[in-house]
Design an enzyme around this catalytic site. Structure first.
Site, PDB file in Angstrom:
ATOM      1  N   ARG A  31     -39.561 -32.726  11.908  1.00  0.00           N
ATOM      2  CA  ARG A  31     -39.618 -31.264  11.784  1.00  0.00           C
ATOM      3  C   ARG A  31     -40.216 -30.868  10.433  1.00  0.00           C
ATOM      4  O   ARG A  31     -40.985 -29.914  10.326  1.00  0.00           O
ATOM      5  CB  ARG A  31     -38.217 -30.686  11.971  1.00  0.00           C
ATOM      6  CG  ARG A  31     -38.216 -29.196  12.142  1.00  0.00           C
ATOM      7  CD  ARG A  31     -36.887 -28.679  12.641  1.00  0.00           C
ATOM      8  NE  ARG A  31     -35.814 -28.928  11.688  1.00  0.00           N
ATOM      9  CZ  ARG A  31     -34.535 -28.630  11.921  1.00  0.00           C
ATOM     10  NH1 ARG A  31     -34.185 -28.098  13.080  1.00  0.00           N
ATOM     11  NH2 ARG A  31     -33.615 -28.870  11.015  1.00  0.00           N
TER      12      ARG A  31
ATOM     13  N   LYS B  80     -38.589 -24.629   9.249  1.00  0.00           N
ATOM     14  CA  LYS B  80     -37.564 -24.425   8.227  1.00  0.00           C
ATOM     15  C   LYS B  80     -38.254 -24.080   6.910  1.00  0.00           C
ATOM     16  O   LYS B  80     -38.177 -24.791   5.911  1.00  0.00           O
ATOM     17  CB  LYS B  80     -36.628 -25.642   8.122  1.00  0.00           C
ATOM     18  CG  LYS B  80     -35.518 -25.500   9.161  1.00  0.00           C
ATOM     19  CD  LYS B  80     -34.337 -26.372   8.925  1.00  0.00           C
ATOM     20  CE  LYS B  80     -33.213 -25.705   8.202  1.00  0.00           C
ATOM     21  NZ  LYS B  80     -32.546 -24.621   8.932  1.00  0.00           N
TER      22      LYS B  80
ATOM     23  N   GLU C  39     -31.835 -15.771  17.444  1.00  0.00           N
ATOM     24  CA  GLU C  39     -30.861 -16.652  16.790  1.00  0.00           C
ATOM     25  C   GLU C  39     -30.079 -15.895  15.740  1.00  0.00           C
ATOM     26  O   GLU C  39     -30.395 -14.735  15.425  1.00  0.00           O
ATOM     27  CB  GLU C  39     -31.525 -17.907  16.222  1.00  0.00           C
ATOM     28  CG  GLU C  39     -32.502 -17.678  15.104  1.00  0.00           C
ATOM     29  CD  GLU C  39     -33.069 -19.016  14.575  1.00  0.00           C
ATOM     30  OE1 GLU C  39     -34.041 -19.503  15.169  1.00  0.00           O
ATOM     31  OE2 GLU C  39     -32.562 -19.524  13.577  1.00  0.00           O
TER      32      GLU C  39
HETATM   33  C1  COI Z   1     -28.347 -25.946   8.588  1.00  0.00           C
HETATM   34  O1  COI Z   1     -27.649 -25.731   9.574  1.00  0.00           O
HETATM   35  O2  COI Z   1     -28.376 -27.044   8.045  1.00  0.00           O
HETATM   36  C2  COI Z   1     -29.193 -24.938   8.037  1.00  0.00           C
HETATM   37  O3  COI Z   1     -30.201 -25.286   7.515  1.00  0.00           O
HETATM   38  C3  COI Z   1     -28.790 -23.543   8.010  1.00  0.00           C
HETATM   39  C4  COI Z   1     -28.627 -23.087   6.613  1.00  0.00           C
HETATM   40  C5  COI Z   1     -29.225 -21.769   6.444  1.00  0.00           C
HETATM   41  C6  COI Z   1     -27.223 -23.185   6.153  1.00  0.00           C
END
Ligand code: COI
Length: 355
Positions: free
Chosen positions: A100, A202, A238
């Protein structure tokens, strides 16, 4: 090239030592606790990553013209290391995070570590910080790999060099209410992502634009915000930090990933586990009405795990859902957590034991 990083070993070691001695492993929350080591690997100007190194946890130096600071050229990942009952430690599908990150790097024109480099770096970092992996059942060691344009640029151009960095942090529950069901507010005015944008990556810049709406919702007593699509404003997408599922009878449904929704690794695993359990799992557009009509709603993500949703509020109407013993989300949670901690058979080969 001058290194992007400086570390202050003696000071930082003393600090983490003091923190470690005061750790209350029975009451872990979701706050930042610095651990002993970070991992740093810098690319050359040609975009080649070679050996990285472990350094004591500490601040980093960064050029003011680094593209991550000026143009948001950065990605992060979220992963966890789990303590097994026999004291060993395992990761969950780490190569998925590596892939990813590579996908995100392609979009942001950044060099990325290979899958092998990524997974090896994660293993080294967790082993160096292994005393911080909480006891089985008390939490997990959250792993935060970052990839960012660390090279200096003035024009709107990708950085010549990028840096891959990993830090870790022992964590318990993500939401303040612990494992209590979440209460979500459907947000209509501000979408989280747009068609052809970066919502499916991400990308670091996906997160701060929703701080204000999430803060407002929390001030009204909600746990978080559930975002709608940016075009029709009628399909759920989401939550600010996790994916969403609804359960109706024997069917679980989650919004399909068409670029505006993060392709969560927990999400993907839940779909497979649900099918193993004989449930039907669908990826499709999920209109708000289907959420309001669901038997159960739950969120999924690395940080949140599988978190039941107790209520959703839309246009001032609050709808409640089943939570707790006997629910589908509880079954999925038990199965997923069992695989992650080594308590249940891992027939998909997802767990990667590292010690
Ligand atoms: C995760 O679930 O690891 C995420 O990256 C979300 C984050 C914004 C806490």
């Amino acid at each position: 090239m001058e290194s992007t990083f400086s570390s202050k070993p003696s000071h930082m070691n003393r600090e983490t030592e003091e923190i470690y001695e005061k750790m209350d492993w029975n009451n872990l929350g979701f706050g930042l606790t610095p651990t002993d080591y970070i991992y740093v690997m810098e690319s050359t100007n040609g975009g080649i990553f070679s050996e990285g190194t472990l350094k004591p946890y500490g601040n980093i130096d960064i050029n003011p013209a680094a593209s991550v600071l000026n143009y948001g050229q950065g990605l992060f990942e979220g992963m966890k290391a789990y303590r097994r009952e026999d004291g060993g430690i395992q990761l969950f599908r780490p190569e998925e995070n590596a892939l990813r990150m590579q996908k995100g790097a392609e979009r942001l024109l950044m060099a990325a570590p290979s899958v092998e480099q990524f997974v090896n770096a994660v293993k080294q970092t967790v082993l160096a910080n292994k005393r911080w992996v909480p006891p089985c059942g008390k939490g997990s060691l959250y792993i935060r790999p970052l990839l960012f344009g660390s090279g200096a640029v003035m024009g709107i151009n990708p950085a010549p060099e990028s840096t891959f960095l990993i830090f870790t942090c022992p964590l318990g529950n993500f939401y303040k209410g612990g494992s209590a069901p979440m209460n979500l507010l459907i947000e209509e005015s501000v979408p989280r992502a747009f068609p052809e944008g970066t919502g499916g990556l991400k990308n670091i810049s996906n997160y701060s634009p929703v701080f204000s709406v999430a803060k407002e919702a929390k001030a009204k007593g909600f746990s978080d915000v559930l975002f709608l699509d940016a075009v029709d404003h009628k399909y759920v997408e989401e939550v600010s930090s996790c994916n969403i599922f609804i359960v109706k009878g024997n069917v679980i449904s989650t919004p399909e990933t068409l670029g505006t929704i993060l392709p969560g690794i927990t999400r993907k695993s839940i779909i497979e586990i649900a099918r193993d359990l004989g449930l039907q799992a669908e990826e499709r557009k999920v209109p708000v009405e289907d959420v309001l009509d669901a038997d159960e709603v739950f969120c999924s993500g690395t940080a949140v795990g599988i978190s039941p949703v107790g209520s959703v509020t839309y246009h001032d109407k609050r709808v409640e859902f089943k939570t707790g013993e006997g629910t589908v989300s509880q079954k999925l949670f038990d199965m997923l957590r069992g695989i992650q901690t080594g308590a249940l058979e891992d027939k998909h080969g997802w767990a990667v034991r590292i010690c």
